[in-house]
Design an enzyme around this catalytic site. Structure first.
Site, mmCIF file in Angstrom:
data_model
loop_
_atom_site.group_PDB
_atom_site.id
_atom_site.type_symbol
_atom_site.label_atom_id
_atom_site.label_comp_id
_atom_site.label_asym_id
_atom_site.label_seq_id
_atom_site.Cartn_x
_atom_site.Cartn_y
_atom_site.Cartn_z
ATOM 1 N N LYS A 23 3.148 11.639 -4.134
ATOM 2 C CA LYS A 23 3.641 12.404 -3.000
ATOM 3 C C LYS A 23 2.800 13.666 -2.876
ATOM 4 O O LYS A 23 2.813 14.536 -3.754
ATOM 5 C CB LYS A 23 5.115 12.767 -3.181
ATOM 6 C CG LYS A 23 5.687 13.640 -2.085
ATOM 7 C CD LYS A 23 5.727 12.907 -0.743
ATOM 8 C CE LYS A 23 6.822 11.864 -0.701
ATOM 9 N NZ LYS A 23 6.886 11.193 0.628
ATOM 10 N N HIS A 50 8.783 1.220 2.254
ATOM 11 C CA HIS A 50 9.047 2.638 2.032
ATOM 12 C C HIS A 50 10.322 2.814 1.212
ATOM 13 O O HIS A 50 11.169 1.930 1.145
ATOM 14 C CB HIS A 50 9.200 3.320 3.403
ATOM 15 C CG HIS A 50 9.751 4.698 3.358
ATOM 16 N ND1 HIS A 50 11.076 4.987 3.664
ATOM 17 C CD2 HIS A 50 9.182 5.883 3.056
ATOM 18 C CE1 HIS A 50 11.274 6.283 3.562
ATOM 19 N NE2 HIS A 50 10.152 6.849 3.198
#
Length: 432
Positions: free
Chosen positions: A201, A328
């Site tokens: 991330k 996702h």
């Protein structure tokens, strides 16, 4: 109506909002709160069979869920194709964009339609779980049957603090704020769960620091698939700079910039596959993105798309256009992970390991946690989703929600960041 049909009518719907412990994981908007809201949906038939679903638990989702729940009794549990239309009828309103507001998942512009579909997804999963239990079939069989016995997942890496600045549960992971910390995190996730691919991330630190982290991962795990996701925090120029620095190290770059126009420019000039869960999250967004070759991989999410059947429809569209598919993840519990695994098992062209936050979640509402083996989950052949609610844990996490003063019932990563930095303001896009 015969007795079998009558037994499959919905008798009751139970909604249980929860607050679930979440680590101090950083993203471009801020940091995860100590607890995140989730909603558990239970559908009960006249025949006494109960199925479960899960979605976001923020107030906007909960309010819609209460309205839909009130309209479901008397409907056949098998009529999942009509759920989206029923929800639109009883909830009303048009899909008006609410610019600049995140829908608890860094998913781009928030609309009433997106919110509604995210709620519908939980009811659809609960209905499929119920139907599967009633007829003795796993959910993947109700979707047409599995094409794989296991589903591969990827390690999800985060820059993070050692602990929340105020309150929250503690863990033993420690901080990860530099390349060494990210590599150590990856080694532990690989060692404990067997993951063979890694997603970082991004959008948290300056791009050069995140470039260094990816390079460190490539050195530590040579040949393993690597991904970087800055959640649209970069400008086109910054995205192209990162692509130039990382070259062939990335399996794909996820949402480096915000919006289809910028994604198309980076895709045309960068030479690295781009993935998205931000600029393609609804059917109307597909045509423009695919026509402009703005994305090469769509990260499906059954919460966003309105359920498992619609996820399969998305997969078929991607297949027709030659666009890759993966999955996702947002902060979720074991019910959602079971649903993700069932639908992933039915999609022929699942080109990449799926995302999952699940290893970060220390709390669950199931009697048994999912266990990754070699980075994979075995697809359950038990009736329904193959999971069972732990009523005691469900009640405890609901009590936490009841005891909260309302501060944590809305996911707000910027508010959580302001606990550590009172001057924090969500950075503008692009951030770099």
């Amino acid at each position: 109506m015969n007795s079998v049909q009558s037994a499959l009518l919905i008798e009751d719907v139970r909604l249980t909002p929860l607050l679930v412990a979440d680590p101090p994981l950083l993203n471009t908007q801020g940091v995860h709160q100590p607890y995140t809201p989730r909603l558990i949906v239970e559908v009960v038939t006249r025949g006494g069979v109960t199925g479960v679903g899960e979605t976001y638990g923020d107030t906007a989702y909960l309010d819609l869920a209460r309205t839909i729940a009130g309209a479901l009794p008397g409907h056949p549990v098998s009529h999942v194709n009509g759920l989206a239309h029923l929800a639109e009828q009883v909830c009303g309103g048009s899909p008006t964009p609410d610019e600049g507001v995140d829908a608890a998942g860094l998913r781009g512009v928030r609309t009433a339609d997106k919110l509604r579909l995210s709620v519908v997804s939980a009811f659809e999963v609960a209905c499929l779980d119920t139907l599967g239990k009633a007829v003795g079939l796993p959910v993947h069989a109700l979707l047409g049957g599995k094409v794989r016995d296991t589903v591969e997942y990827s390690a999800y890496l985060f820059h993070r603090w050692a602990e929340h600045p105020a309150g929250g549960e503690r863990d033993d992971w420690g901080a990860a704020l530099d390349p060494a910390g990210i590599v150590a995190q990856a080694r532990r996730l690989a060692g404990e769960h067997g993951f063979g691919s890694f997603k970082l991330k991004g959008g948290v630190l300056e791009p050069d620091l995140e470039i260094a982290a990816v390079r460190a991962l490539a050195e530590a795990f040579p040949g393993r698939p690597l991904r970087l996701d800055p959640n649209g925090a970069w400008s086109v120029d910054t995205a192209l700079y990162v692509v130039g620095q990382l070259g062939g190290l990335l399996e794909y770059l996820e949402d480096p910039v915000s919006g289809t126009d910028r994604m198309a420019e980076v895709a045309a000039r960068g030479g690295v596959p781009l993935a998205t869960n931000m600029c393609v999250t609804t059917l109307p967004e597909i045509a423009g993105a695919f026509a402009r070759a703005a994305v090469q991989v769509v990260l499906c999410d059954h919460h966003y798309w309105g359920g498992l059947h619609r996820t399969r429809e998305l997969a078929a569209i991607c297949r027709a256009h030659g666009v890759g598919l993966s999955m996702h993840s947002n902060t979720h519990l074991g019910i959602s992970l079971a649903a993700m695994t069932h639908v992933a098992a039915t999609v022929p062209e699942l080109h990449h390991a799926c995302d999952s936050h699940y290893p970060w979640q220390t709390e669950d509402v199931l009697t048994a946690r999912h266990v990754f083996d070699g980075g994979r989950l075995t697809v359950s052949d038990a009736p329904g989703l193959g999971v069972e609610l732990d009523r005691e844990r469900l009640a405890a996490l609901h009590r936490r929600w009841l005891d909260d003063d309302g501060t944590l019932r809305e996911r707000d990563d910027a508010a959580a960041m302001r606990r550590a930095d009172p001057d924090w303001v969500t950075p503008p896009v692009p951030r770099w």
